[in-house]
Motif scaffolding. Structure first.
Motif, mmCIF file in Angstrom:
data_model
loop_
_atom_site.group_PDB
_atom_site.id
_atom_site.type_symbol
_atom_site.label_atom_id
_atom_site.label_comp_id
_atom_site.label_asym_id
_atom_site.label_seq_id
_atom_site.Cartn_x
_atom_site.Cartn_y
_atom_site.Cartn_z
ATOM 1 N N ALA A 40 38.312 53.278 63.928
ATOM 2 C CA ALA A 40 37.393 52.287 63.357
ATOM 3 C C ALA A 40 36.776 51.408 64.428
ATOM 4 C CB ALA A 40 38.136 51.406 62.358
ATOM 5 N N PRO A 85 32.935 47.971 66.629
ATOM 6 C CA PRO A 85 33.363 48.318 65.270
ATOM 7 C C PRO A 85 32.256 48.186 64.236
ATOM 8 C CG PRO A 85 34.301 46.226 65.938
ATOM 9 C CD PRO A 85 33.664 46.815 67.158
ATOM 10 N N ALA A 129 30.132 53.277 52.851
ATOM 11 C CA ALA A 129 31.365 54.054 53.001
ATOM 12 C C ALA A 129 32.005 54.227 51.633
ATOM 13 C CB ALA A 129 32.315 53.346 53.960
ATOM 14 N N VAL A 136 35.850 47.529 58.745
ATOM 15 C CA VAL A 136 36.179 48.491 57.688
ATOM 16 C C VAL A 136 36.239 47.796 56.330
ATOM 17 C CG1 VAL A 136 37.986 50.047 56.834
ATOM 18 C CG2 VAL A 136 37.339 50.078 59.252
ATOM 19 N N ALA A 165 32.673 47.495 55.298
ATOM 20 C CA ALA A 165 32.042 48.785 55.008
ATOM 21 C C ALA A 165 32.490 49.356 53.677
ATOM 22 C CB ALA A 165 32.336 49.773 56.130
ATOM 23 N N THR A 166 33.720 49.064 53.285
ATOM 24 C CA THR A 166 34.280 49.628 52.051
ATOM 25 C C THR A 166 34.158 48.691 50.860
ATOM 26 O OG1 THR A 166 36.452 48.808 52.743
ATOM 27 C CG2 THR A 166 35.925 51.108 53.264
ATOM 28 N N ASN A 212 38.658 54.899 60.148
ATOM 29 C CA ASN A 212 37.219 54.812 59.899
ATOM 30 C C ASN A 212 36.923 55.352 58.503
ATOM 31 O OD1 ASN A 212 34.321 55.559 59.911
ATOM 32 N ND2 ASN A 212 34.436 54.966 62.061
ATOM 33 N N TYR A 220 34.293 56.465 57.181
ATOM 34 C CA TYR A 220 33.382 57.601 57.141
ATOM 35 C C TYR A 220 34.082 58.894 57.547
ATOM 36 C CZ TYR A 220 29.624 54.335 56.278
ATOM 37 O OH TYR A 220 28.817 53.376 55.710
ATOM 38 N N GLY A 224 38.213 45.794 64.171
ATOM 39 C CA GLY A 224 38.116 47.012 63.369
ATOM 40 C C GLY A 224 38.482 46.805 61.918
ATOM 41 N N TRP A 267 30.267 51.389 64.525
ATOM 42 C CA TRP A 267 31.020 52.555 64.038
ATOM 43 C C TRP A 267 31.330 52.497 62.541
ATOM 44 C CZ3 TRP A 267 35.287 53.976 68.183
ATOM 45 C CH2 TRP A 267 34.652 54.591 69.275
ATOM 46 N N ASN A 268 30.967 51.394 61.891
ATOM 47 C CA ASN A 268 31.225 51.264 60.457
ATOM 48 C C ASN A 268 29.984 50.903 59.658
ATOM 49 O OD1 ASN A 268 34.343 51.489 59.910
ATOM 50 N ND2 ASN A 268 34.137 50.373 61.837
ATOM 51 N N ASN A 269 28.784 51.009 60.306
ATOM 52 C CA ASN A 269 27.535 50.850 59.579
ATOM 53 C C ASN A 269 27.360 49.454 58.982
ATOM 54 O OD1 ASN A 269 25.059 51.851 58.519
ATOM 55 N ND2 ASN A 269 26.019 52.275 56.549
#
Length: 472
Positions: free
Chosen positions: A148, A179, A467, A157, A160-161, A140, A142, A153, A182-184
């Motif tokens: 993640a 996911p 993130a 991610v 998010a990145t 994850n 964050y 997942g 959990w990863n905005n």
């Protein structure tokens, strides 16, 4: 970094206008992946940088053939993308090259996307925690010590990145929602049948899983859904919906939302989850939207039993070849062996009873969705957990009896194929993201995206709190 954080539609417009080239975008994408991916392990099985730059150069020299023309994308490692291995996270398939694209992948390429690699997933997509013996675990961004989510997942991610601007995923038991929460980012499980499965194998009985889009904005979500969606004459039970992007800003009336909370106490929740969801719902009320708490409308136990029976049967039939081969069976994880053994021992009467319960819940939900536009639930029952765990064994001191019980909150939509959008709703006390499931009536995918768009305009969580793994 600036290009990495732009929306897919903004990048598409810039490419069309000639403000940037596909080579510019590919170079920025690869630089971002080089800087970030070693810390999170979201993208796997990548093509060489030189080969990808050659593809980008070819895009710059060819006519534009769709809104994704020149945009890099990585495909979830459960789907086949020609020229890339499809490991499914299993040693059984590690290194097995795909000879052709799955239907969804072919549609993305047909719109101009450049496939750069695959996104990580749990073994065979089982369990909402992205780890497997082939590619390892996805962290994850964050908090890299945390899960993640899954099974999309790696895709969540990567979004998010800033390694990808849009991504595909798939969802049987929350894999486009957990996911994303959990990863905005945003994740959407479309109405079942809107995105047809690849035309192979048994096609009439498997109505649990679907592919769908993930993105950092609802507009990108809509654009990718419109590319994925549409009937295929080889696939039964397809559902045709109107294009969702053209009307995304035209939300009609005031959304009426029913808040189901913890389903009358049936779904144990970690501290802070419901409070954050209710804070988001309060924001929606401040915008003039209607939010009404709703008493649990159906037996959670009956729904769960229907779910695990239909799921085990589906998994058992899909993976029977691996189970029947002693060498391959030895390479399967225990949760897969449990699912297959359980599904193979199931009687026809049990399967019929599970389908009757599913039908009862569908009729109940249909009545609710005559009164409300949306049924709302948290996207997960707990915050991202320790990445070293196989799965949570308890929530709020309640023991989890089965490896996926901790994701029971996603079953109401999955069981009957409702469309669902995960919307980001902020962060808990430990700085970890959470999401809210917005479920609609079958075929209301466009309306859900309109609601998500208005929420995004008011909050913009993916852009407000991106993130920043490079700082960790």
């Amino acid at each position: 970094m600036e290009l990495a954080r732009r929306s897919a539609l903004a990048l598409s417009n810039a490419l069309a206008a000639g403000d940037i080239s596909a080579q510019d975008l590919m170079s920025a994408t690869l630089a971002r992946i080089d800087a970030v991916n070693p810390k999170v392990n979201a993208i796997v099985s990548m093509k060489s940088h030189a080969a990808l730059m050659d593809e980008a150069r070819a895009c710059d020299q060819s006519n534009r053939n769709g809104w994704l023309h020149g945009i890099p994308i990585a495909i979830k490692d459960l789907a086949n993308a020609r020229g890339f291995p499809t490991s499914k996270g299993s040693p059984i398939f590690a290194g097995k090259m795909a000879a052709q694209d799955d239907l969804m992948v072919a549609r993305l390429r047909g719109a101009g996307a450049i496939v750069i690699g695959k996104t990580n997933t749990p073994e065979f997509g089982l369990g909402s925690h992205t780890f497997n013996p082939v590619h390892g675990a996805t962290a994850n961004p964050y908090d890299p010590s945390k899960s993640a989510g899954g099974s999309s997942g790696g895709a969540a991610v990567a979004l998010a990145t800033g390694m990808l601007c849009v991504a595909d995923g798939s969802d049987m038991m929350g894999s486009l929602r957990n996911p994303a929460g959990w990863n905005n980012v945003y994740g959407m499980r479309p109405t079942w049948g809107v995105v047809p499965a690849h035309p192979e194998g048994e096609a009439f009985m498997d109505m649990l899983a679907t592919e769908g889009p993930m993105a950092r904005t609802p507009g990108d979500l809509a654009a990718l859904l419109d590319t994925m969606a549409g009937p295929d004459p080889r696939v039964p039970f397809c559902r045709q919906i109107a294009p969702t992007l053209p009307q995304i800003d035209a939300l009609p009336g005031v959304p009426e939302i029913a808040w189901l909370g913890d389903w009358g106490g049936a779904f144990p929740m970690e501290p802070g989850v419901l409070a954050l969801c209710e804070a988001a719902l309060s924001q929606m009320q401040q915008r003039g939207w209607s939010v009404d708490p709703l008493v649990a409308p159906f037996s959670a136990d009956a729904m769960w039993q229907s779910w695990i029976d239909l799921r085990s049967y589906r998994v058992a039939m899909a993976r029977r070849a691996e189970y029947d081969d002693p060498v391959k069976r030895a390479l399967l994880k225990q949760s897969m062996i449990w699912e297959i053994a359980r599904g193979r021992n199931m009687s026809g009467l049990t399967i019929h009873g599970a389908s009757e319960t599913r039908s009862d819940w569908f009729r109940c939900a249909a009545k609710l969705l005559e009164r409300f536009d949306v049924l709302a639930l948290p996207s997960a029952q707990l915050w991202p957990f320790d990445i070293a765990l196989e799965h949570p064994t308890e929530i709020a001191r309640v023991q989890m009896d089965i490896y996926h019980r901790w994701m029971q909150v996603v079953v109401p939509a999955s069981l009957i194929g409702l469309p669902v959008v995960n919307v980001p709703i902020g962060f808990g006390a430990q700085g970890l993201p959470m999401g809210l499931q917005l479920m609609g009536r079958p075929g209301s995918d466009g309306h859900l995206l309109q609601i998500a768009q208005k929420w995004h305009e008011a909050t913009g969580w993916p852009q407000k709190n991106p993130a920043m793994i490079e700082r960790q």
